[in-house]
Enzyme design. Structure first.
Site, short mmCIF file in Angstrom:
data_model
loop_
_atom_site.label_atom_id
_atom_site.label_comp_id
_atom_site.label_asym_id
_atom_site.label_seq_id
_atom_site.Cartn_x
_atom_site.Cartn_y
_atom_site.Cartn_z
N ALA A 34 0.86 -1.18 0.00
CA ALA A 34 0.00 0.00 0.00
C ALA A 34 0.90 1.23 0.00
O ALA A 34 2.04 1.16 0.48
CB ALA A 34 -0.88 -0.01 1.24
N GLU A 79 4.59 -5.28 7.10
CA GLU A 79 3.84 -4.22 7.80
C GLU A 79 4.30 -4.05 9.24
O GLU A 79 4.22 -2.95 9.80
CB GLU A 79 2.33 -4.55 7.79
CG GLU A 79 1.65 -4.42 6.43
CD GLU A 79 1.67 -5.71 5.60
OE1 GLU A 79 2.49 -6.60 5.91
OE2 GLU A 79 0.87 -5.80 4.67
N GLU A 132 -0.61 -9.29 -0.86
CA GLU A 132 -2.04 -9.59 -0.65
C GLU A 132 -2.83 -9.48 -1.96
O GLU A 132 -3.77 -10.24 -2.19
CB GLU A 132 -2.60 -8.66 0.42
CG GLU A 132 -1.99 -8.95 1.78
CD GLU A 132 -2.26 -7.85 2.79
OE1 GLU A 132 -1.80 -6.70 2.57
OE2 GLU A 132 -2.92 -8.12 3.80
N GLY A 173 0.54 -5.04 0.93
CA GLY A 173 -0.66 -5.05 0.09
C GLY A 173 -0.39 -5.63 -1.30
O GLY A 173 -1.30 -6.14 -1.96
#
Ligand code: DAK
Length: 258
Positions: A65, A132, A112, A109
């Protein structure tokens, strides 16, 4: 439709979606989420699309992200905007197969996002990770759930708690990716896999996707019943008759998605 952060190319039944934020290693920001969701919705209703390949660049599938975008956000903003929620929903709703072609970094992300796809083909330079923890947070879009189901508790804990990266060999050994190929062969391999799928009966392809995904949602007994019933249901299709007849006549089947 013109997009800012992705490139979509539809050719020979395949939609190739490429993340296109090279300066940020394809970090996923709100625009990427919005555009990926729109591209999947468009591919869903486009009869010319029978499979999707999602990829990034040679250096990064996606490095996570966008930290720059989210660093100053408050809880209330994250919650009310449902940050990243629409991306998850777009993948859960999408009924055609999606292959992730991963080269370079697939982190946070980005890892993911690859896990939201139906399967992952990795280049030998791929690196997967859920770092993260280094940012003082936790995976937020499936890492603790999907990764754990694929690689097991021990390796998932290791990845999430230490933030270490997993190379392509370990990823294949652990069941995270379906195959590893030399980086130069990644796109031909992923496109060939998509093409192979596109030649099948689309009804059967969609049933496979539903049935395999069902295994994550239900008990073994219910899953086996679901599988048996969809197997029975496919005998109502012309494609089942054609597929079996073609085998008996020693010829290639001509599926018509009926
Ligand atoms: N976000 C923003 N920019 C990024 C980025 C990221 N995740 N990753 C890399 N970049 C940018 C760098 O800032 C740099 O920009 P400039 O400084 O040139 O402007 C450029 O990309 C090149 O990166 P580097 O210079 O760092 O390149 P290196 O080759 O040296 O290193 C690296 C590559 C991938 C090892 C490194 O960039 C790195 O560690 N990146 C961060 C990886 C990371 O921590 N990823 C996890 C992010 S957190 C949620 C759902 C999901 C999430 C959150 C919430 N909800 C549902 C609520 C997900 C969270 C995450 O993914």
């Amino acid at each position: 439709m013109a997009y800012e952060t992705i490139i979509v190319d539809i050719e020979d039944d395949i939609a190739l979606i490429q993340l296109n934020r090279p300066d940020a290693l394809n970090a996923i920001n709100s625009k990427v989420v919005e555009e990926l969701a729109a591209a999947l919705a468009a591919a869903d209703v486009n009869d010319k699309v029978r499979a999707v390949v999602l990829t990034g660049s040679e250096k990064a599938f996606a490095a996570g992200a966008d930290i720059r975008e989210m660093s100053e956000k408050s809880f209330v903003e994250m919650f009310t905007e449902d940050f990243f929620g629409p991306l998850n929903e777009a993948f859960l709703k999408f009924r055609k197969p999606v292959i992730a072609a991963v080269s370079g970094y697939a982190l946070g992300g980005g890892c993911e996002l690859a896990l939201m796809c139906d399967f992952i083909i990795a280049a030998d330079n791929a690196k997967f990770g859920q770092p993260e923890i280094n940012l003082g947070v936790v995976a937020g879009i499936g890492g603790t759930q999907r990764l754990t189901r694929l690689v097991g508790k021990s390796k998932s804990m290791d990845m999430h708690l230490t933030g270490r990266f997993m190379d392509a060999t370990e990823a294949e050994r652990s069941g995270l990716v379906s195959r590893v190929v030399p980086a130069i062969k990644l796109m031909p391999e992923a496109m060939a896999a998509a093409k192979k799928i596109a030649e099948k009966s689309q009804v059967a392809v969609m049933v496979v996707k539903e049935a395999v995904n069902r295994s994550y949602e239900t008990t073994l007994r219910e899953g086996l019943l679901f599988e048996r019933r969809v197997f029975h249901a496919l005998f109502a299709t012309e494609d089942q008759k054609e597929g079996m007849q073609a085998f008996l006549e020693k010829r290639e089947p001509q599926f018509r998605d009926r």
